[in-house]
Design a protein around this motif. Structure first.
Motif, mmCIF file in Angstrom:
data_model
loop_
_atom_site.group_PDB
_atom_site.id
_atom_site.type_symbol
_atom_site.label_atom_id
_atom_site.label_comp_id
_atom_site.label_asym_id
_atom_site.label_seq_id
_atom_site.Cartn_x
_atom_site.Cartn_y
_atom_site.Cartn_z
ATOM 1 N N LEU A 1 0.808 -1.214 0.000
ATOM 2 C CA LEU A 1 0.000 0.000 0.000
ATOM 3 C C LEU A 1 0.846 1.272 0.000
ATOM 4 O O LEU A 1 0.361 2.340 -0.323
ATOM 5 N N THR A 2 2.149 1.137 0.388
ATOM 6 C CA THR A 2 3.006 2.324 0.447
ATOM 7 C C THR A 2 3.093 2.990 -0.916
ATOM 8 O O THR A 2 3.324 2.327 -1.924
ATOM 9 N N GLU A 3 2.891 4.298 -0.922
ATOM 10 C CA GLU A 3 2.995 5.036 -2.188
ATOM 11 C C GLU A 3 4.442 5.051 -2.659
ATOM 12 O O GLU A 3 5.361 5.067 -1.848
ATOM 13 N N ALA A 4 4.618 5.117 -3.957
ATOM 14 C CA ALA A 4 5.969 5.252 -4.492
ATOM 15 C C ALA A 4 6.397 6.707 -4.401
ATOM 16 O O ALA A 4 5.567 7.611 -4.422
ATOM 17 N N LEU A 5 7.705 6.933 -4.246
ATOM 18 C CA LEU A 5 8.220 8.307 -4.286
ATOM 19 C C LEU A 5 7.977 8.910 -5.656
ATOM 20 O O LEU A 5 8.041 8.186 -6.660
ATOM 21 N N PRO A 6 7.727 10.208 -5.747
ATOM 22 C CA PRO A 6 7.676 10.850 -7.073
ATOM 23 C C PRO A 6 9.008 10.578 -7.781
ATOM 24 O O PRO A 6 10.062 10.583 -7.137
ATOM 25 N N PRO A 7 8.983 10.322 -9.101
ATOM 26 C CA PRO A 7 10.202 9.891 -9.802
ATOM 27 C C PRO A 7 11.413 10.795 -9.573
ATOM 28 O O PRO A 7 12.515 10.312 -9.316
ATOM 29 N N ASN B 1 14.005 6.904 7.197
ATOM 30 C CA ASN B 1 13.961 5.466 7.486
ATOM 31 C C ASN B 1 12.646 4.805 7.123
ATOM 32 O O ASN B 1 12.494 3.605 7.308
ATOM 33 N N ASN B 2 11.672 5.602 6.669
ATOM 34 C CA ASN B 2 10.378 4.974 6.405
ATOM 35 C C ASN B 2 10.411 4.226 5.059
ATOM 36 O O ASN B 2 11.387 4.332 4.309
ATOM 37 N N PRO B 3 9.373 3.454 4.743
ATOM 38 C CA PRO B 3 9.412 2.664 3.510
ATOM 39 C C PRO B 3 9.457 3.526 2.251
ATOM 40 O O PRO B 3 9.811 3.050 1.176
ATOM 41 N N PHE B 4 9.096 4.797 2.398
ATOM 42 C CA PHE B 4 9.093 5.727 1.274
ATOM 43 C C PHE B 4 10.529 6.038 0.822
ATOM 44 O O PHE B 4 10.874 5.935 -0.343
ATOM 45 N N TYR B 5 11.372 6.432 1.767
ATOM 46 C CA TYR B 5 12.769 6.801 1.454
ATOM 47 C C TYR B 5 13.724 5.616 1.662
ATOM 48 O O TYR B 5 14.647 5.418 0.884
#
Ligand code: SF4
Length: 173
Positions: free
Chosen positions: A13-19, A65-69
């Motif tokens: 469900l984690t959003e992907a980082l903007p490219p 440290n979150n799943p995003f970065y």
């Protein structure tokens, strides 16, 4: 069983980082990893100290440290004890209540070490300037090797600062 199968087969469900952000973070974090390997021969260990911030700077630091970065994949580790740290990331103006804890954390960190003041408050009290509760900027209490300005600084700003340290910042012995 149906729920288990659905969860196993569905995408995270984690959003992907903007490219653009993903490219910048990946490149910077890889350079920090290479810099740490060249300078220390291992991963960089960081201890974060909130010396009195509003927690805005913490949100950005925690984001690393979150799943995003997810910068841990590049060997940047946040450690629970200052005894295992190369870098102290200090946020907030230093409050009277936190001064002794900050000094003790610094003493417990093995030399050589770096101290980074993160955010406008750590650099010069920021919006808390003149408060009766504040000792002042981090540099009023500890020798500071680097300021990372911003209110708050972004994860990319934080990575740029760490890279700057590894590229030539002297450590306090
Ligand atoms: S610099 Fe901004 S975000 Fe960071 S502690 Fe100060 S007010 Fe909060």
């Amino acid at each position: 069983m149906r729920t288990l199968l659905r969860n196993l087969l569905s995408a995270p469900l984690t959003e992907a980082l903007p490219p653009a952000e993903r490219v910048a973070v990946t490149a910077l974090a890889a350079r920090v990893q290479a810099g740490a390997l060249a300078r220390l021969g291992r991963s960089l260990s960081i201890r974060e100290v909130d010396a009195g911030s509003c927690n805005g700077c913490e949100l950005e630091i925690h984001a690393l440290n979150n799943p995003f970065y997810d910068v841990e994949r590049f060997g940047l580790r946040f450690v629970a004890s200052p005894r295992h740290a190369d870098v102290l990331l200090v946020t907030g103006p230093v409050t009277h209540n936190m001064r002794e804890a900050l000094e003790r954390t610094y003493t417990a960190t093995p030399a050589p070490k770096w101290v980074v003041a993160v955010g406008d408050c750590a650099a010069g009290c920021g919006v808390f300037e003149g408060s009766y509760a504040c000792v002042g900027a981090v540099s009023n209490v500890l020798p500071v090797d680097l300021l990372i300005r911003g209110c708050p600084p972004t994860p990319v700003d934080l990575l740029r600062g760490l890279l700057h340290l590894l590229d030539g910042g002297q450590r306090t012995s």
